[in-house]
Design a protein around this motif. Structure first.
Motif, mmCIF file in Angstrom:
data_model
loop_
_atom_site.group_PDB
_atom_site.id
_atom_site.type_symbol
_atom_site.label_atom_id
_atom_site.label_comp_id
_atom_site.label_asym_id
_atom_site.label_seq_id
_atom_site.Cartn_x
_atom_site.Cartn_y
_atom_site.Cartn_z
ATOM 1 N N TYR A 99 30.581 37.982 34.977
ATOM 2 C CA TYR A 99 31.485 36.909 34.574
ATOM 3 C C TYR A 99 31.366 35.692 35.484
ATOM 4 O O TYR A 99 31.359 34.549 35.023
ATOM 5 N N VAL B 247 30.118 38.095 27.868
ATOM 6 C CA VAL B 247 30.619 36.908 28.552
ATOM 7 C C VAL B 247 30.313 35.640 27.762
ATOM 8 O O VAL B 247 31.084 34.694 27.737
ATOM 9 N N MET C 197 38.780 39.273 32.160
ATOM 10 C CA MET C 197 37.868 40.379 32.450
ATOM 11 C C MET C 197 38.442 41.706 31.954
ATOM 12 O O MET C 197 37.750 42.495 31.330
ATOM 13 N N ILE D 137 36.726 41.405 28.233
ATOM 14 C CA ILE D 137 35.367 41.911 28.474
ATOM 15 C C ILE D 137 35.336 43.438 28.504
ATOM 16 O O ILE D 137 34.543 44.065 27.810
#
Lengths: 300, 316
Positions: free
Chosen positions: A122, A185, A204, A208
């Motif tokens: 990231y 990402v 995150m 993600i």
């Protein structure tokens, strides 16, 4: 093995509820026979390891009959070991610690490794570079030797054993997770989340991580198989639980010189470890086959 | 190509430096006082001071490290605390023994895995292919000491009595003088590295067999045998080379438990012994030797991969 390129038009839309992907993965994995076989084998050994300590006919450390009493005798169904202790009781009592240590090491190793992988993917830039180069250096070192070095210096402590096995997994997990996270990402929903000002840590964790859940599941299974082997191996080398505690790795070491006289004290723990690792690997294989095509087609 | 190689060499050197630092920290700095840890609580101050000096424990940490590194570069690895001999002389023979063991495993495993992988790919979806898939999956899961013990049960104590269960040698005897003793430890290592090479070989071969140039050769009427040996195999072996090399590098670590299991007089067995005796100079030397081996094999892996890939080979 290369990443499968996904035709954009044919690719399913990104899941709106990420949790569905996870359940879908399990369901797809369970369509394969080997996943079932693996599950049954693993659960069997887990059952023995966790219920065993309550079912021992004798105390696992007590002297019950003369050493090397053969199997089938009244006092001991599988005979007695080199010190006259009941083999069956020691087998039933000796698996729990191994399971707990292996699960802990896998959880810590995969958890931290995944965190590093996601952060590197990231943030990119110098943070990515530093994290991954450090990982490369760590990879250039056999896992077992690193564990041996520290366990020999600091002493055979169980927390250290867990830490060393986990640390060995870390760079390997980080590398795989970073690879999977890189393509997530770049996706639009991450951009969208950024543009409305959601903090980075929440992107995150919330955007993600759910999209690489298949990769994480496969990686957990793979590392669990290795953890079981490593923890059992280190305890076989005498760096885990210490005598007279009952422990599968230790049992194998204590009794292997008497393999011809009393084979059961070695065979029982060896078979249990073998069945467990084969079981977890079969489940992992099923998960990996089911994961191809999910995770935005990332899984290599 | 040359620049990439230089880069890899430099990376290897940096790795070794980091490893040496970790080993130094672990053995000398971490546990408080290494000398006291070795001698125990009742040690006299004089003996403690003497041992501290022997282990380079005097002075500040950076100067200790530089001293240690300096003597390391002159191949002075100190004196073993248990055997009272120079470490350099002690690890020479065991390094040779371990190399013999790993080399025999590698020489058997590599061609065997390539043949099985190719065969499995050619017979895709047949019973042979499925059996290979299951066997490699099972073997890949088993820890190497479990494989070793199962082999002992099968071949030396249980079903058959063909091979010695542990290594028995007289001092001064070379390990290759009695090949029967090498078989079980080498076979254990072969079974440990085999599944990975077989699987990648099969996958790569399937890809190559599907390629246009193989189809073209078949359309031209080239005999199937020639297609496989002349066209498919050379193109499949390149990508597989890296996996083979990585597996051979793995051997360097895997050999530790296997040697201990079979009491084979190599670096792994010596390391466990040194660990049990708290013989710090010997542990340091062995860990460094293993790391050096690992880095060199990895470097070779990179060279092979670069050499096998025409895109990289021709690039500046």
């Amino acid at each position: 093995m290369s990443a499968v390129p996904v035709d954009i038009a044919a690719a399913p839309a990104a899941p709106t509820v990420p949790v569905q992907g996870k359940i879908g993965l399990l369901r797809r994995a369970l369509q394969r026979k080997r996943t079932w076989i693996g599950l049954v084998l693993s659960l069997l050994v887990l059952l023995v390891a966790f219920l065993g300590p309550f079912l021992t006919p004798h105390s696992p450390t007590a002297f019950v009959a003369p050493p090397f009493t053969p199997a089938g005798s009244e006092a001991a169904a599988f005979g007695t070991d080199i010190l006259g202790r009941d083999v069956l009781s020691r087998f039933l009592a000796g698996g729990r610690t191994l399971m707990v240590l292996a699960l802990l090491a896998t959880a810590v190793g995969v958890g931290l490794g995944a965190a590093i992988g996601v952060i590197a993917a990231y943030l990119r830039g110098w943070a990515d570079e530093v994290l991954m180069r450090t990982g490369d250096v760590a990879l250039a070192f056999p896992q077992i030797v690193l564990a041996l070095l520290f366990l020999s210096i600091i002493g055979p402590k169980l927390w250290l054993l867990v830490l060393m096995v986990a640390l060995g997994h870390l760079p390997r997990v980080a590398r795989v997770v970073r690879g999977a996270a890189l393509s997530v990402v770049e996706r639009d929903f991450v951009r969208a989340a950024e543009s409305v000002g959601i903090p980075r840590w929440r992107i995150m964790l919330g955007e993600i991580v759910p999209n690489i859940s298949s990769t994480l599941a496969v990686e957990f299974g793979l590392r669990l198989t290795y953890s079981i082997g490593l923890v059992a191996g280190l305890s076989f080398l005498g760096l885990g639980l210490q005598p007279p505690t009952a422990d599968w790795g230790l049992m194998i070491n204590e009794n292997r010189i008497a393999l011809t006289v009393q084979p059961w004290a070695v065979i029982l723990p060896v078979i249990a470890i073998a069945v467990l690792t084969v079981g977890t690997n079969l489940v992992t294989d099923g998960l990996a086959k089911a994961a191809v095509g999910s995770d935005s087609g990332v899984r290599a | 190509m040359r620049r990439m190689l230089l880069k890899r060499c430099l990376f290897g050197l940096v790795t070794l430096l980091v490893v040496s630092f970790v080993v130094f920290l672990a053995t000398q700095a971490l546990p408080g006082d290494a000398a006291r840890a070795i001698l125990g609580r009742e040690a006299t101050p004089e003996r403690l001071a003497a041992l501290r000096e022997q282990l380079n424990l005097e002075g500040s940490l950076p100067s200790q490290y530089l001293n240690w590194l300096g003597s390391l570069l002159q191949f002075d690895l100190g004196t073993s605390l248990a055997a009272k001999q120079p470490v350099t002389g002690m690890i020479g023979p065991t390094l040779v023994n371990s190399s013999v063991l790993m080399l025999s495993a590698a020489v058997v495993a590599t061609p065997l895995a390539i043949v099985i992988g190719t065969w499995s790919a050619l017979k895709k979806d047949s019973a042979v292919d499925h059996a290979t898939g299951i066997v490699t999956l099972v073997l890949a899961a088993l820890p190497e000491f479990v494989v070793g013990i199962l082999l002992v049960l099968l071949l030396s104590t249980g079903l058959f009595h063909l091979l010695p269960a542990v290594y028995v040698g007289t001092p001064g005897q070379q390990v290759w003088n009695d090949p029967a003793q090498l078989v079980l430890p080498a076979l254990t290592l072969v079974l440990a590295v085999l599944p990975y090479i077989v699987r990648i070989m099969r996958a790569t071969m399937l890809e190559v067999l599907d390629s246009e140039y193989v189809q073209q050769a078949r359309l031209k009427g080239v005999p199937e045998r020639t297609v496989i040996i002349r066209h498919a195999l050379p193109n499949a072996v390149g990508p597989v080379a890296q996996v083979i090399a990585l597996q051979l590098a793995w051997l360097v670590g895997g050999v530790v438990i296997v040697e201990y299991l079979f009491r084979f007089p190599g670096v792994g067995f010596q390391l466990i012994d040194a660990v049990a005796n708290r013989d710090l100079p010997l542990v340091q030397a062995l860990v460094l030797a293993i790391a050096l081996f690992y880095v060199v094999v990895n470097l070779l892996a990179d060279v092979v991969t670069l050499a096998a890939n025409p895109k990289v080979r021709t690039a500046r």
